[in-house]
Structures are given as structure tokens and as C-alpha cells.
Design a protein around this motif. Structure first.
Motif, PDB file in Angstrom:
ATOM      1  N   ARG A  22      -5.279  -9.695   5.776  1.00 18.35           N
ATOM      2  CA  ARG A  22      -5.540  -9.931   4.354  1.00 18.35           C
ATOM      3  C   ARG A  22      -6.805  -9.191   3.902  1.00 18.35           C
ATOM      4  O   ARG A  22      -6.853  -8.663   2.780  1.00 18.35           O
ATOM      5  CB  ARG A  22      -5.670 -11.429   4.103  1.00 18.35           C
ATOM      6  CG  ARG A  22      -4.315 -12.143   4.079  1.00 18.35           C
ATOM      7  CD  ARG A  22      -4.467 -13.618   3.951  1.00 18.35           C
ATOM      8  NE  ARG A  22      -3.199 -14.247   3.586  1.00 18.35           N
ATOM      9  CZ  ARG A  22      -2.874 -15.499   3.864  1.00 18.35           C
ATOM     10  NH1 ARG A  22      -3.730 -16.268   4.543  1.00 18.35           N
ATOM     11  NH2 ARG A  22      -1.714 -15.996   3.493  1.00 18.35           N
ATOM     12  N   ARG A  23      -7.810  -9.168   4.748  1.00 20.51           N
ATOM     13  CA  ARG A  23      -9.028  -8.433   4.410  1.00 20.51           C
ATOM     14  C   ARG A  23      -8.716  -6.946   4.251  1.00 20.51           C
ATOM     15  O   ARG A  23      -9.200  -6.284   3.322  1.00 20.51           O
ATOM     16  CB  ARG A  23     -10.084  -8.645   5.485  1.00 20.51           C
ATOM     17  CG  ARG A  23     -11.370  -7.846   5.264  1.00 20.51           C
ATOM     18  CD  ARG A  23     -12.460  -8.238   6.240  1.00 20.51           C
ATOM     19  NE  ARG A  23     -13.666  -7.440   6.030  1.00 20.51           N
ATOM     20  CZ  ARG A  23     -13.979  -6.359   6.732  1.00 20.51           C
ATOM     21  NH1 ARG A  23     -13.184  -5.957   7.732  1.00 20.51           N
ATOM     22  NH2 ARG A  23     -15.075  -5.690   6.475  1.00 20.51           N
ATOM     23  N   PHE A  24      -7.925  -6.409   5.181  1.00 17.85           N
ATOM     24  CA  PHE A  24      -7.519  -5.006   5.096  1.00 17.85           C
ATOM     25  C   PHE A  24      -6.813  -4.744   3.771  1.00 17.85           C
ATOM     26  O   PHE A  24      -7.070  -3.735   3.095  1.00 17.85           O
ATOM     27  CB  PHE A  24      -6.596  -4.669   6.270  1.00 17.85           C
ATOM     28  CG  PHE A  24      -6.099  -3.248   6.268  1.00 17.85           C
ATOM     29  CD1 PHE A  24      -6.688  -2.291   7.082  1.00 17.85           C
ATOM     30  CD2 PHE A  24      -5.038  -2.864   5.457  1.00 17.85           C
ATOM     31  CE1 PHE A  24      -6.234  -0.976   7.076  1.00 17.85           C
ATOM     32  CE2 PHE A  24      -4.581  -1.555   5.439  1.00 17.85           C
ATOM     33  CZ  PHE A  24      -5.189  -0.609   6.260  1.00 17.85           C
ATOM     34  N   HIS A  25      -5.912  -5.632   3.398  1.00 19.90           N
ATOM     35  CA  HIS A  25      -5.142  -5.444   2.163  1.00 19.90           C
ATOM     36  C   HIS A  25      -6.057  -5.383   0.942  1.00 19.90           C
ATOM     37  O   HIS A  25      -5.888  -4.506   0.070  1.00 19.90           O
ATOM     38  CB  HIS A  25      -4.139  -6.587   2.012  1.00 19.90           C
ATOM     39  CG  HIS A  25      -3.308  -6.503   0.772  1.00 19.90           C
ATOM     40  ND1 HIS A  25      -2.410  -5.489   0.552  1.00 19.90           N
ATOM     41  CD2 HIS A  25      -3.256  -7.295  -0.340  1.00 19.90           C
ATOM     42  CE1 HIS A  25      -1.824  -5.654  -0.622  1.00 19.90           C
ATOM     43  NE2 HIS A  25      -2.327  -6.743  -1.186  1.00 19.90           N
ATOM     44  N   ASN A  26      -7.024  -6.275   0.893  1.00 23.83           N
ATOM     45  CA  ASN A  26      -7.961  -6.266  -0.233  1.00 23.83           C
ATOM     46  C   ASN A  26      -8.790  -4.987  -0.266  1.00 23.83           C
ATOM     47  O   ASN A  26      -9.011  -4.398  -1.337  1.00 23.83           O
ATOM     48  CB  ASN A  26      -8.882  -7.483  -0.162  1.00 23.83           C
ATOM     49  CG  ASN A  26      -8.149  -8.779  -0.458  1.00 23.83           C
ATOM     50  OD1 ASN A  26      -7.157  -8.785  -1.178  1.00 23.83           O
ATOM     51  ND2 ASN A  26      -8.629  -9.873   0.103  1.00 23.83           N
ATOM     52  N   LEU A  27      -9.257  -4.552   0.896  1.00 27.90           N
ATOM     53  CA  LEU A  27     -10.039  -3.317   0.966  1.00 27.90           C
ATOM     54  C   LEU A  27      -9.190  -2.111   0.564  1.00 27.90           C
ATOM     55  O   LEU A  27      -9.674  -1.187  -0.101  1.00 27.90           O
ATOM     56  CB  LEU A  27     -10.600  -3.125   2.374  1.00 27.90           C
ATOM     57  CG  LEU A  27     -11.688  -4.112   2.802  1.00 27.90           C
ATOM     58  CD1 LEU A  27     -12.022  -3.921   4.279  1.00 27.90           C
ATOM     59  CD2 LEU A  27     -12.942  -3.944   1.948  1.00 27.90           C
ATOM     60  N   MET A  28      -7.920  -2.109   0.969  1.00 24.85           N
ATOM     61  CA  MET A  28      -7.028  -1.012   0.618  1.00 24.85           C
ATOM     62  C   MET A  28      -6.819  -0.937  -0.892  1.00 24.85           C
ATOM     63  O   MET A  28      -6.913   0.137  -1.503  1.00 24.85           O
ATOM     64  CB  MET A  28      -5.679  -1.185   1.327  1.00 24.85           C
ATOM     65  CG  MET A  28      -4.680  -0.069   1.040  1.00 24.85           C
ATOM     66  SD  MET A  28      -2.981  -0.501   1.460  1.00 24.85           S
ATOM     67  CE  MET A  28      -2.567  -1.600   0.094  1.00 24.85           C
ATOM     68  N   LEU A  29      -6.546  -2.085  -1.516  1.00 27.84           N
ATOM     69  CA  LEU A  29      -6.345  -2.102  -2.966  1.00 27.84           C
ATOM     70  C   LEU A  29      -7.598  -1.629  -3.694  1.00 27.84           C
ATOM     71  O   LEU A  29      -7.514  -0.855  -4.668  1.00 27.84           O
ATOM     72  CB  LEU A  29      -5.969  -3.509  -3.427  1.00 27.84           C
ATOM     73  CG  LEU A  29      -4.569  -4.006  -3.058  1.00 27.84           C
ATOM     74  CD1 LEU A  29      -4.369  -5.430  -3.563  1.00 27.84           C
ATOM     75  CD2 LEU A  29      -3.491  -3.097  -3.623  1.00 27.84           C
ATOM     76  N   ASN A  30      -8.764  -2.063  -3.238  1.00 31.31           N
ATOM     77  CA  ASN A  30     -10.020  -1.638  -3.864  1.00 31.31           C
ATOM     78  C   ASN A  30     -10.254  -0.139  -3.693  1.00 31.31           C
ATOM     79  O   ASN A  30     -10.752   0.530  -4.610  1.00 31.31           O
ATOM     80  CB  ASN A  30     -11.193  -2.428  -3.284  1.00 31.31           C
ATOM     81  CG  ASN A  30     -11.200  -3.872  -3.730  1.00 31.31           C
ATOM     82  OD1 ASN A  30     -10.585  -4.213  -4.751  1.00 31.31           O
ATOM     83  ND2 ASN A  30     -11.859  -4.731  -2.977  1.00 31.31           N
ATOM     84  N   ALA A  31      -9.893   0.389  -2.501  1.00 30.58           N
ATOM     85  CA  ALA A  31     -10.064   1.827  -2.262  1.00 30.58           C
ATOM     86  C   ALA A  31      -9.160   2.634  -3.186  1.00 30.58           C
ATOM     87  O   ALA A  31      -9.591   3.641  -3.778  1.00 30.58           O
ATOM     88  CB  ALA A  31      -9.755   2.149  -0.797  1.00 30.58           C
ATOM     89  N   PHE A  32      -7.913   2.208  -3.345  1.00 27.77           N
ATOM     90  CA  PHE A  32      -6.993   2.904  -4.249  1.00 27.77           C
ATOM     91  C   PHE A  32      -7.482   2.805  -5.692  1.00 27.77           C
ATOM     92  O   PHE A  32      -7.416   3.783  -6.458  1.00 27.77           O
ATOM     93  CB  PHE A  32      -5.587   2.319  -4.123  1.00 27.77           C
ATOM     94  CG  PHE A  32      -4.777   2.890  -3.005  1.00 27.77           C
ATOM     95  CD1 PHE A  32      -3.978   4.003  -3.199  1.00 27.77           C
ATOM     96  CD2 PHE A  32      -4.812   2.332  -1.738  1.00 27.77           C
ATOM     97  CE1 PHE A  32      -3.226   4.540  -2.165  1.00 27.77           C
ATOM     98  CE2 PHE A  32      -4.074   2.857  -0.690  1.00 27.77           C
ATOM     99  CZ  PHE A  32      -3.273   3.974  -0.906  1.00 27.77           C
TER     100      PHE A  32
END
Length: 436
Positions: free
Chosen positions: A147-157
Motif C-alpha cells: 500500500r505504501r508503494f502504491h501511494n508513492l507511485m501515484l504521487n510520483a505520477f
């Protein structure tokens, strides 16, 4: 209940949860034994799906199993907490205090008596002591990390989309270290995400702006699988515009940078470590039980630990011998499933004074899923011993069936059918990617 034989299973992963479910149905329900599951989390998600949670292809909320609710339905008890000690003489394990997100103690340290103990605590990523890995890499060992990865990915995009709108440099570089099944499948899921997100408003960032590198120290990806499968996987990754770097050990990971052994420096805003696993460190010194260099508990073919016949271990945290081979059983989901089945028979025999059942691993092949693009794999023939290469829709059907089989083991056929129907409805109603 106190007079019943107490079977304690530590670890509610794929194998552990399947085992307590069967024990609860057959022994707990009939009052033949007391069954307890101990786990540090409140819910279960099938670990092979974590890379889909991380990329947003799967909504974990609709695929979680709450241990307390499942325990009530299937006649076993649940204890929340992490095992951190063992007293074999008194047949007692220690459960560490449970803390909330602010570090406040919710439940103090506890001691739990057992008659038979089963350890199925799985594995964690093994960074092999690579400098900078712990500080600068993301891992996918747990639902929380996914879940942390997913949030970081969305923020990076989102950040790169904003930079693209302003006409600034907006390349997003993602590095995946390790080209086993998790690394390869994650790469495909991330490419799928890079093509889907523009549909949902991030239309200034193109898929071609997202560079995905898969880095493998061995001379080919999927080194533990047959060469033909590796070649097909490499071809598919290249087709999806994913760079494959083989024979390239990583020497150091810095903020925003991956350094290869030959000195090459790769820019990387997001770096994911998916190379190698090891058992949890606390197993290495667990009241005299034998363990190997990877912290795995060494067990006999019956899955009993070499120093204590009342303690069993299976799954990724156990080193189980294979007849005719000098290597232990591979840490794979299908191995844990088969071991859970064997161990169920052994524990049932144990209550009747019968002998333990030796475990024999049957390799049914391997399947690698490339998100919505394709699936490739090899299936082992039971009679001929030869493998059959499959790909496309047929391979995808087999891949999906693996998870459905896990659900059947936990819920039964009827309930799994209902879950499958709800999944179909949810996919039709919800976005193709989880956007929050």
C-alpha cells in the motif's frame, strides 16, 4: 477447551491459513483439538498478489480476509501479535506486545502454551547487505508495504504529470532489482499503470516518459525457471518497452541512483528490491532449533524440526529436504500449499497416535503473468515428467485458477463462486486502477 490437545500455528500466510482452516473444520469443530492462529496482522492477502496491490491493479480491501471473522466461521482461535520467543521445555511461545501506529501499547507481552507448534512465518526480502538498500529501496513483503508503494507511485505520477504540464523535465525512472517472478510481474503491472493513468486525468505524462528497468545479476531473467520460459518472458518485457539488464549485479543504491558492479549509474526515482528472500531473523536463535544461513528452520521430511518433534515448520521459513536432491524444497506458493495438506494429515494422525506423513514435493510448473497483456508458463506432466509450454488465454486461465484454488481452500466452492461473481461485478463498476 483447556483439556484438548492445543495446536498453535504461527503465521497466517497462504500455507498457515489453509492449515488452520482445515484443522478448524475437521478437529476444532468436532472438539477433538484446540486450534489457534497467531499473526502480527489482522487480515490476510495472498502474497503472490502483492505486486498487483502495489501497482493498483487489485484493490486489497475487496480481497482481504479478516482473521477474527474467518476464525469464528471455521472453528479456530486467533491471537494478534508477533512471535518473538520460545521456551521448548515449558512448551510455551512468547508473543510480543502489540503497539498502535503511535507506538502505544495496546496488548502487553503474552505467553501461549502449546502441545504442537507449527511455524509458518514466511519470508522477507534479502538485500544481501547491499549498501543503501534498506534506506533507498521499497520492498513488497507485506500488505502495508504494498500500500505504501502504491501511494508513492501515484504521487510520483502526479508530480511528473505536473512537471510535464509546466514544460519541465518529467522523465520518471523506475528500477526493479531482481528478475524473479515478482520482479518480472511487477514490471508488467507498472507498465500497465503508466498506460492507464492518462485515462484518469494524468494526460500530460505519456507511457514513454516512464522508464522501467529490470536488473538481474544472473545471465537471464527468471533464472530458477526453464530457459524457454525465461526467453519468452524477456521477449514480452521488451515488447512492453521494459529494459532488461542481465548479468548486472548491483553494488550500491543511493538516493535517486542505482550503481551497478561495473560502475554504471542508473537514475531511479523509485527503486524496488525484489532479489532474494530469507526467513525472519528471530528464527536463527530460537531456543536451540537448527537453522541455516538463510534463517530457515531445518526440518525432516516429515516437516518436524530436527531438534524437537513437537515443533513443525513449513513454507518459506523451513528448509525441507527433497529425496534424490541436495537442495531443499523451493520457497514457492505451491510448495506451501502441498505442505499444508501433508501437515494436516500428520497432525490428524498425531492425535490418533499414528506416524507422521513424509512430504513429497510435486512441481506442477510455473506461470508468469504480464498484467493484462499475456501470461506464459510451463506445466509439468505427471506421467511423462516433461513440461508443456503454454501462453496467452490458456495460460491466463491457469494463472487465475491458482488464486481461486486458494480461495476454495479457505471458503469452499460455493462461497468462492459468490466471491468470483462479486469480483466480476466490482471490475465492471470500478476503475481499472485503484486511484487512491
Amino acid at each position: 477447551m483447556d483439556n484438548l490437545h492445543h495446536i498453535v500455528v504461527v503465521g497466517g500466510g497462504a500455507g498457515g491459513l489453509e492449515l488452520v482452516t482445515r484443522l478448524g473444520r475437521k478437529l476444532g469443530k468436532k472438539g477433538k483439538a484446540r486450534i489457534t492462529l497467531v499473526d502480527a496482522g489482522l487480515t490476510h492477502v495472498w502474497k503472490p498478489l502483492l505486486h498487483e496491490v502495489a501497482s493498483g491493479s487489485l484493490d486489497a480491501n475487496s480481497n482481504e480476509i479478516n482473521y477474527r471473522a474467518h476464525a469464528r466461521k471455521h472453528h479456530y482461535e486467533f491471537q494478534l501479535g508477533r512471535m518473538n520467543g520460545l521456551n521448548r521445555e515449558h512448551k510455551e511461545l512468547t508473543i510480543a506486545p502489540f503497539l498502535d501506529d503511535e507506538g502505544n501499547e495496546v496488548v502487553p507481552e503474552r505467553y501461549l502454551k502449546y502441545d504442537t507448534l507449527v511455524i509458518a512465518v514466511g519470508s522477507t526480502a534479502n538485500d544481501f547487505g547491499t549498501p543503501g538498500a534498506q534506506d533507498n529501496c521499497l520492498f513488497l513483503d507485506s500488505l502495508k508495504q504494498a500500500r505504501r508503494f502504491h501511494n508513492l507511485m501515484l504521487n510520483a505520477f502526479l508530480r511528473k504529470n505536473h512537471e510535464a504540464r509546466q514544460g519541465r523535465d518529467h522523465d520518471l525512472n523506475i528500477s526493479i532489482i531482481g528478475a524473479g517472478a515478482t520482479g518480472v510481474e511487477l514490471a508488467a503491472e507498472l507498465r500497465h499503470a503508466s498506460r492507464e493513468l492518462p485515462v484518469y486525468g494524468m494526460n500530460h505524462l505519456k507511457a514513454s516518459d516512464v522508464s522501467i528497468n529490470v536488473i538481474e545479476a544472473a545471465d537471464r531473467i527468471l533464472p530458477a525457471l526453464p530457459g524457454r520460459l525465461s526467453a519468452a518472458a524477456t521477449k514480452e518485457l521488451c515488447h512492453q518497452d521494459i529494459s532488461v539488464l542481465t548479468g548486472q549485479p548491483v553494488s550500491e543504491i543511493r538516493p535517486g541512483l542505482v550503481v551497478l558492479q561495473d560502475g554504471t549509474e542508473l537514475p531511479s526515482e523509485m527503486t524496488i528490491w525484489a532479489a532474494g528472500i530469507k526467513a525472519p531473523a528471530f528464527l536463527a536463535n530460537l531456543d536451540g532449533l537448527e537453522s541455516n544461513r538463510g534463517n530457515q528452520l531445518v526440518v525432516h521430511q516429515t516437516l518436524q524440526t530436527t531438534k524437537d518433534d513437537n515443533i513443525f515448520a513449513f513454507g518459506d521459513c523451513a528448509a525441507c529436504p527433497q529425496p534424490g536432491s541436495d537442495r531443499p524444497v523451493a520457497p514457492r506458493a505451491q510448495a506451501a500449499h502441498q505442505q499444508a495438506d501433508t501437515l494436516f494429515k500428520t497432525l490428524r494422525n498425531r492425535l490418533e497416535g499414528k506416524a507422521a506423513v513424509p512430504f513429497e514435493y510435486n512441481d506442477y510448473g510455473s506461470l508468469i503473468n504480464f498484467s493484462h497483456y499475456t501470461t506464459v508458463g510451463n506445466l509439468m506432466g505427471n506421467l511423462s515428467g516433461r513440461s508443456m509450454f503454454i501462453e496467452g488465454k490458456v495460460a491466463r486461465l491457469f494463472y487465475v485458477s491458482l488464486y481461486r484454488m486458494h480461495q476454495v481452500a479457505l471458503h469452499g466452492f460455493l462461497r468462492t463462486g459468490v466471491i468470483w461473481l462479486m469480483d466480476k461485478i466490482s471490475r465492471a463498476m470500478q476503475p481499472r486502477l485503484k486511484l487512491h
